[in-house]
Motif scaffolding. Structure first.
Motif, PDB file in Angstrom:
ATOM      1  N   ARG A  59       0.849  -1.189   0.000  1.00 32.48           N
ATOM      2  CA  ARG A  59       0.000   0.000   0.000  1.00 32.48           C
ATOM      3  C   ARG A  59       0.880   1.231   0.000  1.00 32.48           C
ATOM      4  NH1 ARG A  59      -2.367   4.043   2.499  1.00 32.48           N
ATOM      5  NH2 ARG A  59      -0.932   3.925   4.254  1.00 32.48           N
ATOM      6  N   GLY A  60       0.503   2.215  -0.804  1.00 30.62           N
ATOM      7  CA  GLY A  60       1.208   3.485  -0.833  1.00 30.62           C
ATOM      8  C   GLY A  60       0.211   4.620  -0.860  1.00 30.62           C
ATOM      9  N   ASP A  61       0.440   5.638  -0.043  1.00 33.46           N
ATOM     10  CA  ASP A  61      -0.506   6.757   0.018  1.00 33.46           C
ATOM     11  C   ASP A  61      -0.700   7.430  -1.330  1.00 33.46           C
ATOM     12  OD1 ASP A  61      -1.004   6.385   2.674  1.00 33.46           O
ATOM     13  OD2 ASP A  61       0.350   7.966   3.390  1.00 33.46           O
ATOM     14  N   GLY A  62       0.344   7.418  -2.161  1.00 32.91           N
ATOM     15  CA  GLY A  62       0.275   8.180  -3.400  1.00 32.91           C
ATOM     16  C   GLY A  62      -0.104   7.383  -4.631  1.00 32.91           C
ATOM     17  N   VAL A  63      -0.402   6.088  -4.479  1.00 33.42           N
ATOM     18  CA  VAL A  63      -0.739   5.269  -5.650  1.00 33.42           C
ATOM     19  C   VAL A  63      -1.961   4.412  -5.373  1.00 33.42           C
ATOM     20  CG1 VAL A  63       1.584   5.169  -6.625  1.00 33.42           C
ATOM     21  CG2 VAL A  63       0.923   3.525  -4.864  1.00 33.42           C
ATOM     22  N   PHE A  64      -2.736   4.143  -6.423  1.00 33.01           N
ATOM     23  CA  PHE A  64      -3.893   3.237  -6.369  1.00 33.01           C
ATOM     24  C   PHE A  64      -4.874   3.626  -5.262  1.00 33.01           C
ATOM     25  CE2 PHE A  64       0.007   0.682  -7.426  1.00 33.01           C
ATOM     26  CZ  PHE A  64      -0.124   0.828  -8.801  1.00 33.01           C
ATOM     27  N   ASN A  65      -5.088   4.923  -5.138  1.00 36.87           N
ATOM     28  CA  ASN A  65      -6.035   5.488  -4.163  1.00 36.87           C
ATOM     29  C   ASN A  65      -5.688   5.128  -2.720  1.00 36.87           C
ATOM     30  OD1 ASN A  65      -7.773   6.693  -6.154  1.00 36.87           O
ATOM     31  ND2 ASN A  65      -8.600   4.659  -6.580  1.00 36.87           N
ATOM     32  N   GLY A  66      -4.433   4.763  -2.490  1.00 35.70           N
ATOM     33  CA  GLY A  66      -3.998   4.458  -1.128  1.00 35.70           C
ATOM     34  C   GLY A  66      -4.523   3.146  -0.591  1.00 35.70           C
ATOM     35  N   ARG A  67      -5.102   2.316  -1.448  1.00 35.31           N
ATOM     36  CA  ARG A  67      -5.704   1.064  -0.986  1.00 35.31           C
ATOM     37  C   ARG A  67      -4.693  -0.081  -1.047  1.00 35.31           C
ATOM     38  NH1 ARG A  67     -11.240   1.647  -4.572  1.00 35.31           N
ATOM     39  NH2 ARG A  67     -12.178   3.348  -3.372  1.00 35.31           N
ATOM     40  N   PRO A  68      -4.797  -1.056  -0.139  1.00 37.32           N
ATOM     41  CA  PRO A  68      -3.928  -2.230  -0.205  1.00 37.32           C
ATOM     42  C   PRO A  68      -4.156  -2.975  -1.518  1.00 37.32           C
ATOM     43  CG  PRO A  68      -5.037  -2.113   1.918  1.00 37.32           C
ATOM     44  CD  PRO A  68      -5.693  -1.088   1.035  1.00 37.32           C
ATOM     45  N   THR A  69      -3.093  -3.535  -2.082  1.00 40.49           N
ATOM     46  CA  THR A  69      -3.213  -4.252  -3.345  1.00 40.49           C
ATOM     47  C   THR A  69      -2.387  -5.525  -3.323  1.00 40.49           C
ATOM     48  OG1 THR A  69      -2.902  -4.115  -5.750  1.00 40.49           O
ATOM     49  CG2 THR A  69      -1.322  -2.915  -4.373  1.00 40.49           C
ATOM     50  N   THR A  70      -2.881  -6.539  -4.026  1.00 35.88           N
ATOM     51  CA  THR A  70      -2.134  -7.788  -4.213  1.00 35.88           C
ATOM     52  C   THR A  70      -1.862  -8.024  -5.693  1.00 35.88           C
ATOM     53  OG1 THR A  70      -4.225  -9.047  -4.286  1.00 35.88           O
ATOM     54  CG2 THR A  70      -3.133  -8.836  -2.138  1.00 35.88           C
ATOM     55  N   ASP A  71      -2.277  -7.074  -6.534  1.00 37.67           N
ATOM     56  CA  ASP A  71      -2.080  -7.195  -7.971  1.00 37.67           C
ATOM     57  C   ASP A  71      -0.581  -7.123  -8.304  1.00 37.67           C
ATOM     58  OD1 ASP A  71      -1.766  -5.410 -10.715  1.00 37.67           O
ATOM     59  OD2 ASP A  71      -3.328  -6.943 -10.840  1.00 37.67           O
ATOM     60  N   LYS A  98       1.174  -6.330 -10.930  1.00 41.73           N
ATOM     61  CA  LYS A  98       1.627  -5.132 -11.640  1.00 41.73           C
ATOM     62  C   LYS A  98       1.682  -3.926 -10.698  1.00 41.73           C
ATOM     63  CE  LYS A  98       0.002  -6.476 -16.244  1.00 41.73           C
ATOM     64  NZ  LYS A  98      -0.873  -6.125 -17.398  1.00 41.73           N
ATOM     65  N   GLN A  99       0.682  -3.790  -9.855  1.00 39.27           N
ATOM     66  CA  GLN A  99       0.670  -2.677  -8.915  1.00 39.27           C
ATOM     67  C   GLN A  99       1.743  -2.858  -7.833  1.00 39.27           C
ATOM     68  OE1 GLN A  99      -3.403  -2.464  -7.521  1.00 39.27           O
ATOM     69  NE2 GLN A  99      -4.084  -1.395  -9.371  1.00 39.27           N
ATOM     70  N   LEU A 100       1.961  -4.094  -7.424  1.00 42.89           N
ATOM     71  CA  LEU A 100       3.009  -4.354  -6.431  1.00 42.89           C
ATOM     72  C   LEU A 100       4.386  -3.981  -6.961  1.00 42.89           C
ATOM     73  CD1 LEU A 100       1.845  -7.762  -4.900  1.00 42.89           C
ATOM     74  CD2 LEU A 100       2.009  -5.568  -3.717  1.00 42.89           C
ATOM     75  N   VAL A 125       5.065  -1.558  -8.922  1.00 36.85           N
ATOM     76  CA  VAL A 125       5.184  -0.098  -8.797  1.00 36.85           C
ATOM     77  C   VAL A 125       5.563   0.278  -7.372  1.00 36.85           C
ATOM     78  CG1 VAL A 125       3.909   2.079  -8.885  1.00 36.85           C
ATOM     79  CG2 VAL A 125       3.538   0.346 -10.660  1.00 36.85           C
ATOM     80  N   ILE A 126       4.900  -0.334  -6.393  1.00 35.62           N
ATOM     81  CA  ILE A 126       5.190  -0.037  -4.985  1.00 35.62           C
ATOM     82  C   ILE A 126       6.600  -0.486  -4.624  1.00 35.62           C
ATOM     83  CG2 ILE A 126       4.518  -0.584  -2.609  1.00 35.62           C
ATOM     84  CD1 ILE A 126       1.624  -0.763  -3.596  1.00 35.62           C
ATOM     85  N   GLU A 127       7.010  -1.649  -5.127  1.00 40.53           N
ATOM     86  CA  GLU A 127       8.371  -2.137  -4.873  1.00 40.53           C
ATOM     87  C   GLU A 127       9.410  -1.200  -5.477  1.00 40.53           C
ATOM     88  OE1 GLU A 127       8.071  -6.149  -6.427  1.00 40.53           O
ATOM     89  OE2 GLU A 127       8.299  -6.931  -4.398  1.00 40.53           O
ATOM     90  N   LEU A 128       9.129  -0.690  -6.671  1.00 39.55           N
ATOM     91  CA  LEU A 128      10.049   0.252  -7.316  1.00 39.55           C
ATOM     92  C   LEU A 128      10.173   1.518  -6.482  1.00 39.55           C
ATOM     93  CD1 LEU A 128      11.796   1.194  -9.680  1.00 39.55           C
ATOM     94  CD2 LEU A 128       9.694   1.949 -10.833  1.00 39.55           C
ATOM     95  N   GLN A 129       9.049   2.040  -6.001  1.00 41.59           N
ATOM     96  CA  GLN A 129       9.076   3.244  -5.172  1.00 41.59           C
ATOM     97  C   GLN A 129       9.871   3.002  -3.882  1.00 41.59           C
ATOM     98  OE1 GLN A 129       4.993   4.453  -4.514  1.00 41.59           O
ATOM     99  NE2 GLN A 129       5.005   5.744  -6.337  1.00 41.59           N
ATOM    100  N   TYR A 130       9.585   1.874  -3.234  1.00 47.50           N
ATOM    101  CA  TYR A 130      10.250   1.595  -1.957  1.00 47.50           C
ATOM    102  C   TYR A 130      11.744   1.361  -2.171  1.00 47.50           C
ATOM    103  CZ  TYR A 130      11.014  -0.257   2.715  1.00 47.50           C
ATOM    104  OH  TYR A 130      11.468  -0.449   3.995  1.00 47.50           O
ATOM    105  N   GLY A 131      12.104   0.673  -3.236  1.00 46.29           N
ATOM    106  CA  GLY A 131      13.519   0.442  -3.540  1.00 46.29           C
ATOM    107  C   GLY A 131      14.263   1.740  -3.807  1.00 46.29           C
ATOM    108  N   THR A 132      13.606   2.659  -4.507  1.00 47.59           N
ATOM    109  CA  THR A 132      14.224   3.962  -4.785  1.00 47.59           C
ATOM    110  C   THR A 132      14.433   4.748  -3.498  1.00 47.59           C
ATOM    111  OG1 THR A 132      13.139   4.014  -6.955  1.00 47.59           O
ATOM    112  CG2 THR A 132      13.988   6.107  -6.089  1.00 47.59           C
TER     113      THR A 132
END
Length: 291
Positions: free
Chosen positions: A244-256, A258-260, A262-269
């Motif tokens: 879950r990220g406040d700034g992506v996918f409406n801030g909702r938890p995701t298991t998708d 493709k969306q994960l 994106v979150i992994e890329l953000q967290y890694g950066t």
């Protein structure tokens, strides 16, 4: 029943606010209803009236009926006392663990359940020190700062729920846990100097655990993906994950998947831009030295 020659005032519902069952919490409703039913059956089996049980436990008759009907969450000490009075041989006391979980807000309980199963936990916090890292005093100060304010009983309930999640550090096998915290919240003396110092010491304690990586994001760094808010990423033994990220996918938890990614890329950066664990430890030690 008397104290110092006078009748003891029995507790009523007004004396213990915040122990009502959340009607939207199906599991909590079921647990409290089951406990209440077992309590009533045991009381009736020994031939004791509700008023008598109340007098023996310090509760008013109406409060006993509310607990038995599943409308009130019983306190742990009440269950222990009722077990003793009714001669239940630990059967009523044994229900304390599930009852204690009902007191935790539903969302917090769900998060704690996920954290308890994860093999890897990644957290980035931008405005506060992560709840998994907070001392009891820091947590209480943060929760008490809310507006409108919570009742004292609700504050204790929320502090207990936050601290209960920290059992994740005692799991076996231990999960791999990564934290990235912004510099600004580390400098904010929440709760006063002594509470702040103890919180910094707690960060150093947890950061020394072999399964924990703690990093600090300095304020003078360049823009990074965490400017949109908090990020949390949990991975499980079967290879699945939730993020879950406040700034992506409406801030909702995701298991998708493709969306994960994106979150992994953000967290890694974010982790790449933050200070290294050794530099972060030195930074926190420097803050402590400034007090």
């Amino acid at each position: 029943m008397s104290v110092d020659g006078g009748a003891q005032r029995l507790k009523t519902e007004a004396d213990e606010p915040g122990w009502e069952v959340d009607p939207d919490d199906d599991w909590g409703v079921a647990v409290v209803a089951t406990v209440g039913r077992q309590l009533r059956l045991r009381r009736e089996a020994v031939g004791m009236r509700a008023a008598e049980l109340g007098a023996a436990t310090g509760y008013g008759e109406d409060l006993i009926y509310k607990i038995e009907s599943g409308k009130r969450i019983p306190r742990p000490e009440f269950l222990d006392k009722a077990d003793e009075v009714l001669g239940a041989d630990g059967l009523i006391s044994a229900m304390k663990e599930d009852v204690a979980k009902v007191r935790y807000p539903k969302k917090v309980r769900a998060l704690g359940k996920l954290e308890a199963k994860a093999v890897e936990i990644g957290v980035y916090e931008c405005n506060i020190i992560a709840g998994l890292l907070q001392t009891p005093e820091h947590a209480r100060a943060v929760i008490e700062a809310a507006q409108p304010p919570y009742s004292p009983d609700d504050v204790e309930r929320m502090v207990a729920a936050r601290l209960a999640r920290q059992a994740v550090f005692e799991r076996d096998p231990v999960p791999s846990i990564h934290f990235v915290l912004e510099e600004a919240p580390l400098r904010r003396q929440v709760g006063g100097t002594m509470v702040w110092q103890r919180q910094l010491e707690r960060l150093l304690e947890v950061g020394r655990l072999r399964n924990v990586t703690l990093q600090v994001m300095p304020t003078n760094t360049e823009a990074h993906p965490g400017l949109d808010g908090r990020i949390e990423l949990l991975k499980f033994p079967d290879g699945t994950a939730v993020g879950r990220g406040d700034g992506v996918f409406n801030g909702r938890p995701t298991t998708d998947p493709k969306q994960l990614r994106v979150i992994e890329l953000q967290y890694g950066t974010i982790r790449a831009q933050a200070l290294s664990p050794r530099e972060s430890r030195a930074f926190v030690e420097q803050l402590l030295g400034e007090t």
